[in-house]
Design an enzyme around this catalytic site. Structure first.
Site, PDB file in Angstrom:
ATOM      1  N   LYS A   1       0.837  -1.206   0.000  1.00  0.00           N
ATOM      2  CA  LYS A   1       0.000   0.000   0.000  1.00  0.00           C
ATOM      3  C   LYS A   1       0.870   1.254   0.000  1.00  0.00           C
ATOM      4  CE  LYS A   1      -1.714   1.719   3.986  1.00  0.00           C
ATOM      5  NZ  LYS A   1      -1.388   3.158   4.118  1.00  0.00           N
ATOM      6  N   ASN A   2       1.855   1.282   0.889  1.00  0.00           N
ATOM      7  CA  ASN A   2       2.644   2.509   1.037  1.00  0.00           C
ATOM      8  C   ASN A   2       3.582   2.759  -0.137  1.00  0.00           C
ATOM      9  OD1 ASN A   2       1.381   2.984   3.408  1.00  0.00           O
ATOM     10  ND2 ASN A   2       3.135   2.574   4.741  1.00  0.00           N
TER      11      ASN A   2
ATOM     12  N   ARG B   1      -3.894  10.775   4.472  1.00  0.00           N
ATOM     13  CA  ARG B   1      -2.852  11.810   4.456  1.00  0.00           C
ATOM     14  C   ARG B   1      -1.955  11.749   3.236  1.00  0.00           C
ATOM     15  NH1 ARG B   1      -1.493  14.161   8.919  1.00  0.00           N
ATOM     16  NH2 ARG B   1       0.610  14.222   8.141  1.00  0.00           N
TER      17      ARG B   1
ATOM     18  N   CYS C   1      -4.179  13.565  13.431  1.00  0.00           N
ATOM     19  CA  CYS C   1      -4.546  12.194  13.113  1.00  0.00           C
ATOM     20  C   CYS C   1      -4.401  11.376  14.385  1.00  0.00           C
ATOM     21  CB  CYS C   1      -3.678  11.735  11.957  1.00  0.00           C
ATOM     22  SG  CYS C   1      -2.664  10.333  12.150  1.00  0.00           S
TER      23      CYS C   1
ATOM     24  N   ARG D   1       1.600  14.788  13.199  1.00  0.00           N
ATOM     25  CA  ARG D   1       1.946  14.591  11.791  1.00  0.00           C
ATOM     26  C   ARG D   1       1.892  15.861  10.942  1.00  0.00           C
ATOM     27  NH1 ARG D   1      -0.466   8.806   9.950  1.00  0.00           N
ATOM     28  NH2 ARG D   1       1.278   8.807   8.513  1.00  0.00           N
TER      29      ARG D   1
ATOM     30  N   ASP E   1       5.167   0.660  11.945  1.00  0.00           N
ATOM     31  CA  ASP E   1       3.938   0.036  11.436  1.00  0.00           C
ATOM     32  C   ASP E   1       3.815  -1.434  11.858  1.00  0.00           C
ATOM     33  OD1 ASP E   1       3.183   2.389  10.289  1.00  0.00           O
ATOM     34  OD2 ASP E   1       3.605   1.807   8.226  1.00  0.00           O
TER      35      ASP E   1
ATOM     36  N   ILE F   1       8.587   7.131  16.600  1.00  0.00           N
ATOM     37  CA  ILE F   1       8.194   7.828  15.362  1.00  0.00           C
ATOM     38  C   ILE F   1       6.936   8.671  15.572  1.00  0.00           C
ATOM     39  CG2 ILE F   1       7.699   7.553  12.890  1.00  0.00           C
ATOM     40  CD1 ILE F   1      10.470   6.503  13.633  1.00  0.00           C
TER      41      ILE F   1
ATOM     42  N   ARG G   1      -8.584  -0.058   5.117  1.00  0.00           N
ATOM     43  CA  ARG G   1      -7.688   0.890   4.432  1.00  0.00           C
ATOM     44  C   ARG G   1      -6.409   0.194   3.996  1.00  0.00           C
ATOM     45  NH1 ARG G   1      -5.939   5.673   7.775  1.00  0.00           N
ATOM     46  NH2 ARG G   1      -4.727   5.809   5.882  1.00  0.00           N
TER      47      ARG G   1
HETATM   48  C1  UD1 Z   1       4.726   6.909   6.228  1.00  0.00           C
HETATM   49  C2  UD1 Z   1       3.840   5.697   6.112  1.00  0.00           C
HETATM   50  C3  UD1 Z   1       3.345   5.251   7.494  1.00  0.00           C
HETATM   51  C4  UD1 Z   1       4.535   5.042   8.425  1.00  0.00           C
HETATM   52  C5  UD1 Z   1       5.441   6.263   8.438  1.00  0.00           C
HETATM   53  C6  UD1 Z   1       6.709   6.055   9.247  1.00  0.00           C
HETATM   54  C7  UD1 Z   1       2.806   5.992   3.945  1.00  0.00           C
HETATM   55  C8  UD1 Z   1       1.565   6.293   3.173  1.00  0.00           C
HETATM   56  N1  UD1 Z   1       2.699   6.034   5.267  1.00  0.00           N
HETATM   57  O1  UD1 Z   1       3.935   7.965   6.764  1.00  0.00           O
HETATM   58  O2  UD1 Z   1       2.609   4.044   7.345  1.00  0.00           O
HETATM   59  O3  UD1 Z   1       4.058   4.803   9.735  1.00  0.00           O
HETATM   60  O4  UD1 Z   1       5.826   6.597   7.093  1.00  0.00           O
HETATM   61  O5  UD1 Z   1       7.398   4.962   8.774  1.00  0.00           O
HETATM   62  O6  UD1 Z   1       3.834   5.689   3.389  1.00  0.00           O
HETATM   63  N2  UD1 Z   1       7.109  14.755  10.361  1.00  0.00           N
HETATM   64  C9  UD1 Z   1       7.286  16.088  10.634  1.00  0.00           C
HETATM   65  N3  UD1 Z   1       7.160  16.997   9.608  1.00  0.00           N
HETATM   66  C10 UD1 Z   1       6.884  16.606   8.329  1.00  0.00           C
HETATM   67  C11 UD1 Z   1       6.703  15.248   8.054  1.00  0.00           C
HETATM   68  C12 UD1 Z   1       6.825  14.331   9.099  1.00  0.00           C
HETATM   69  O7  UD1 Z   1       7.540  16.465  11.785  1.00  0.00           O
HETATM   70  O8  UD1 Z   1       6.780  17.483   7.450  1.00  0.00           O
HETATM   71  C13 UD1 Z   1       7.200  13.762  11.458  1.00  0.00           C
HETATM   72  C14 UD1 Z   1       5.874  13.039  11.675  1.00  0.00           C
HETATM   73  O9  UD1 Z   1       5.023  13.778  12.517  1.00  0.00           O
HETATM   74  C15 UD1 Z   1       6.340  11.738  12.284  1.00  0.00           C
HETATM   75  C16 UD1 Z   1       7.685  11.487  11.617  1.00  0.00           C
HETATM   76  O10 UD1 Z   1       8.090  12.732  11.067  1.00  0.00           O
HETATM   77  O11 UD1 Z   1       6.516  11.893  13.665  1.00  0.00           O
HETATM   78  C17 UD1 Z   1       7.656  10.437  10.522  1.00  0.00           C
HETATM   79  O12 UD1 Z   1       6.672  10.786   9.574  1.00  0.00           O
HETATM   80  P1  UD1 Z   1       6.782  10.400   8.041  1.00  0.00           P
HETATM   81  O13 UD1 Z   1       8.003   9.561   7.830  1.00  0.00           O
HETATM   82  O14 UD1 Z   1       6.613  11.629   7.227  1.00  0.00           O
HETATM   83  O15 UD1 Z   1       5.516   9.472   7.864  1.00  0.00           O
HETATM   84  P2  UD1 Z   1       4.461   9.470   6.683  1.00  0.00           P
HETATM   85  O16 UD1 Z   1       5.137   9.698   5.382  1.00  0.00           O
HETATM   86  O17 UD1 Z   1       3.307  10.347   7.054  1.00  0.00           O
END
Ligand code: UD1
Length: 420
Positions: free
Chosen positions: A22-23, A94, A118, A123, A306, A328, A398
């Site tokens: 999915k991701n 998201r 969320c 996030r 995850d 995370i 999902r």
């Molecule tokens: C993706 C995965 C999700 C997984 C996560 C971490 C998808 C669709 N989802 O989510 O399943 O749990 O990676 O492996 O691929 N952060 C910030 N600022 C930003 C972006 C992120 O502070 O602009 C923080 C987030 O709040 C979080 C951490 O960074 O605490 C990791 O987030 P991120 O790696 O961006 O996760 P996603 O891409 O949302």
């Protein structure tokens, strides 16, 4: 709303195939926005999140052909006539926010709703926006939307304060059509990033280093169509591996990339679970009670957040105490409260969960709170005495393709009750 009923106590045996990731599929489907030519994809899982992204892409004017039941989809973004991702789609999923980079890079502007909070934490999207600003975008926030403009993005050096998966993907897609070269430092290294880079390179992009913490992108004027098969879902595969270990079963998971699950396999082995690994399959044999092990979630290649909830379930019935540290997301222990209602002994201390193994869990009505939490409740139900009734299973839908069918085929007693 649908519910899932699981009757515990069955040993799982047999073979199961992991679906496409999915991701990996979500950003790869979105990357079709970068070209006017048709892009064909295989191994796309039939999931709610995929339907959401296809709805979003259709809304932008992308032509969608194919049938998710076959896992094949062809997207053609030749006539994109809307450059906006609305709140109702971004708030349900998201990853919709990832259209920002490609729309801006190809069409010079985009309007995308911010995702908001969320269940598992704040996030934010600051890293996406800072990176796009480095690439020369003018960014404004109005009425809950990000409005971004740039005649043509230009390559830049970007440092991510955190190795965010989504930010790395958004910026890689944007930089693929920028003028000149971009370097993303402290990039996320997840396999899904490598898969997206390999799809983009097949479209004519020039990306090096994806999968390491420095990604270099030479911008191109135009990209072209491609055909691409997405990687197997490591999180779904890991969930079946826990199911086998929990029920003292013997399950062969096929179509998996065990090299994407190295640390997870190490931890299962440390807990005493027998894992036989071959290049595209893993056999998991549960030989009795497992030992409690400590887990710390980290960006890839560390233990995946995850799979934290699933591993926690295994620890609830392990010998001894295990400490699970979530690094995370700040609020990713909601499943612990539901597991306690099933007789688990979990104490939460900030981002730590101290899990004391108990002799057995007992079935109870429980509520799914997020995607991975929901599968952890299904797993707990497999090993609990009596029946577990899981509500709010739309979270499960999902991200887990045909989960009842797959688990039933392994011998689980699981059924869905359709909502009225
Ligand atoms: C993706 C995965 C999700 C997984 C996560 C971490 C998808 C669709 N989802 O989510 O399943 O749990 O990676 O492996 O691929 N952060 C910030 N600022 C930003 C972006 C992120 O502070 O602009 C923080 C987030 O709040 C979080 C951490 O960074 O605490 C990791 O987030 P991120 O790696 O961006 O996760 P996603 O891409 O949302």
């Amino acid at each position: 709303m649908d519910k899932i009923l699981v009757s515990g106590g069955r040993r799982l045996e047999g073979e199961v195939r992991a679906s496409g990731s999915k991701n990996a599929a979500l950003p790869v489907l979105i990357s079709s926005l970068l070209t006017a030519e048709p892009c064909s994809y295989e191994s796309i899982p039939d999931l709610m999140d995929i339907q959401t992204v296809l709805k979003l892409l259709k809304g932008l004017g992308v032509k969608v052909d194919g049938d998710l039941r076959s896992g094949r989809v062809t997207l053609a973004a030749g006539r994109v006539d809307k450059l906006e991702a609305p709140y109702d789609l971004v708030k349900t999923m998201r990853a919709s926010f990832l259209v920002l980079g490609p729309l801006l890079a190809r069409f010079g502007e985009a309007r995308v709703s911010t995702p908001g909070g969320c269940a598992i934490g704040a996030r934010p999207v600051n890293l996406h926006l800072n990176g796009l600003a480095e690439l020369g975008a003018e960014i404004q926030m109005t009425h809950g939307y990000v409005e971004a403009r740039a005649k043509r993005l230009r390559g830049a050096k970007i440092y991510l304060d955190l190795p965010s998966v989504g930010a790395t993907e958004n910026l890689m897609m944007a930089a693929a059509l920028a003028e000149g070269s971009t370097v993303i430092e402290n990039a996320a290294k997840e396999p899904e990033i490598e898969d997206l880079a390999s799809a983009l390179n097949r479209m004519g992009a020039r990306i090096q280093g994806a999968g390491s913490d420095i990604v270099k992108i030479e911008g191109a004027r135009e990209l072209h169509g491609l055909s691409h098969r997405v990687i197997p879902d490591r999180i779904e595969a890991g969930s079946f591996m826990v199911a086998s270990a929990l029920t003292r079963g013997d399950v062969l998971v096929r179509d998996v990339r065990p090299d994407h699950l190295d640390v997870f396999v190490l931890k299962l082995r440390e807990a005493g679970v027998e894992c036989s690994v071959e290049p595209d399959k893993v056999r998991i044999k549960g030989n009795g009670r497992v030992k409690g092990v400590d887990i710390t979630t980290l960006p890839y290649p560390g233990f995946p957040t995850d799979l934290q909830a699933q591993m926690m379930v295994l620890m609830t019935v392990a010998d001894g105490v295990s400490v699970i540290t979530e690094n995370i997301f700040e609020n990713r222990f909601m499943h612990a409260l539901e597991l306690d209602r099933m007789g688990a002994d979990i104490r939460l201390e900030g981002n730590r969960a101290v899990v004391r193994g108990v002799a057995s869990l007992s079935g109870a009505p429980v509520m799914a709170t997020d995607l991975r939490a929901s599968v952890s409740l299904v797993l707990a139900g497999l090993v609990a005495n009596g029946t577990t009734e899981i509500s709010r299973v739309y979270h499960l839908d999902r991200g887990y393709e045909h989960i009842e069918r797959k688990l039933s085929a392994l011998g689980a007693e699981i059924k869905r009750i359709k909502g009225q």
